[in-house]
Design an enzyme around this catalytic site. Sequence first.
Site, PDB file in Angstrom:
ATOM      1  N   PRO A  27       0.811  -1.218   0.000  1.00  0.00           N
ATOM      2  CG  PRO A  27       0.036  -0.980   2.195  1.00  0.00           C
ATOM      3  CD  PRO A  27       0.722  -1.953   1.283  1.00  0.00           C
ATOM      4  CG  ASP A  28      -0.835   4.885  -1.809  1.00  0.00           C
ATOM      5  OD1 ASP A  28      -1.606   4.548  -0.885  1.00  0.00           O
ATOM      6  OD2 ASP A  28      -1.213   5.502  -2.817  1.00  0.00           O
ATOM      7  CG  PHE A  29       2.922   6.167   3.200  1.00  0.00           C
ATOM      8  CD1 PHE A  29       3.167   5.924   4.535  1.00  0.00           C
ATOM      9  CD2 PHE A  29       3.789   5.617   2.268  1.00  0.00           C
ATOM     10  CE1 PHE A  29       4.252   5.168   4.950  1.00  0.00           C
ATOM     11  CE2 PHE A  29       4.879   4.862   2.661  1.00  0.00           C
ATOM     12  CZ  PHE A  29       5.113   4.635   4.005  1.00  0.00           C
ATOM     13  NE  ARG A  30       1.020  12.426   2.765  1.00  0.00           N
ATOM     14  CZ  ARG A  30       2.273  12.018   2.923  1.00  0.00           C
ATOM     15  NH1 ARG A  30       2.753  11.098   2.114  1.00  0.00           N
ATOM     16  NH2 ARG A  30       3.033  12.507   3.879  1.00  0.00           N
ATOM     17  CG  ASN A 112       8.851   3.293  -2.715  1.00  0.00           C
ATOM     18  OD1 ASN A 112       8.137   4.180  -2.263  1.00  0.00           O
ATOM     19  ND2 ASN A 112       8.777   2.879  -3.966  1.00  0.00           N
ATOM     20  CG  ASP A 114       9.107  -1.416  -1.585  1.00  0.00           C
ATOM     21  OD1 ASP A 114      10.133  -1.374  -2.297  1.00  0.00           O
ATOM     22  OD2 ASP A 114       8.073  -0.773  -1.871  1.00  0.00           O
ATOM     23  CG  HIS A 129      12.477   8.253   3.441  1.00  0.00           C
ATOM     24  ND1 HIS A 129      11.260   8.447   2.815  1.00  0.00           N
ATOM     25  CD2 HIS A 129      13.057   9.478   3.521  1.00  0.00           C
ATOM     26  CE1 HIS A 129      11.118   9.731   2.525  1.00  0.00           C
ATOM     27  NE2 HIS A 129      12.193  10.367   2.933  1.00  0.00           N
TER      28      HIS A 129
END
Length: 279
Positions: A27-30, A112, A114, A129
């Site tokens: 899933p993305d965040f927003r 990302n 992942d 990140h």
Amino acid sequence: ALFHLIRDAKHIVAIVGAGISVSCGIPDFRSAGGVYSIVEEMGLDLPQPECLFDIHYFRDDPSQFYRFAHKLYPEAKTEICPNGSPTLPSFTHVFLRELEKRRKLQRVYTQNIDALEKRAGIKRVVFCHGSLNEAQCLDCKKKVSCSQIMESVSMGTVATCAKPNCGGVMKPCITFFGEDVGNKISKTISVDSKKADLILVIGTSLKVAPVSNLPCMFPPSTPIALINKNKVELRKSKPPSSQSEVQFHLEILNDCDLALRQVAAMLHYTSLEKEENTS
């Protein structure tokens, strides 16, 4: 057209976000159905969803993060469902790897965590990140691969350090809110800003610093192409001496996999469909 920009470029810098991994089941965040909405639905004991990635909340109560963590780790799907297939990179990942193989890719800057860029085989990548590939003990600072905490991740329990007489909480090697990003970007951006002849912004809203500032670090003459489902506002900060505002030279508001499939066909990158399914 995007096809011409990519065809003619020799030093492409790609700035990518969660949108390139959505088709992989991450899933993305927003967006609706993204990380933050799932956090709300799960009823985690957090004042707001963003606190899931706040270092102060993690230190105070890591159990909230670990209750959610299996949704973030590509490896967790296989751990939870042993007969399930592992998470594979998206077409966008594979396309970027093809650019690298053809020596057209200067660098990928990914927000990302992942690490699917690595799984796709991309070597010239900066994890702005951090990534979920490793975890580190908050007490003794011992680092381990994610495979060593995967049982805890899959069970939704807090992973702890296996070092004798330690037992500290293991924190994924990602940058939480409240932590210093460090010099991951500065090491390479000084070189890339001089060499890049095309910037691709793919699957990101560019809302989180320092990545949101990256387009401003290139000369205004360097073309910037956006490939994203929604419009993105570029930051306008430039050195005081510059009179030029940063802006997109091309905006493609579409699914990034679909857009790049079309470009790949026009570039005759005919092997990519097969590679996507075997990465």
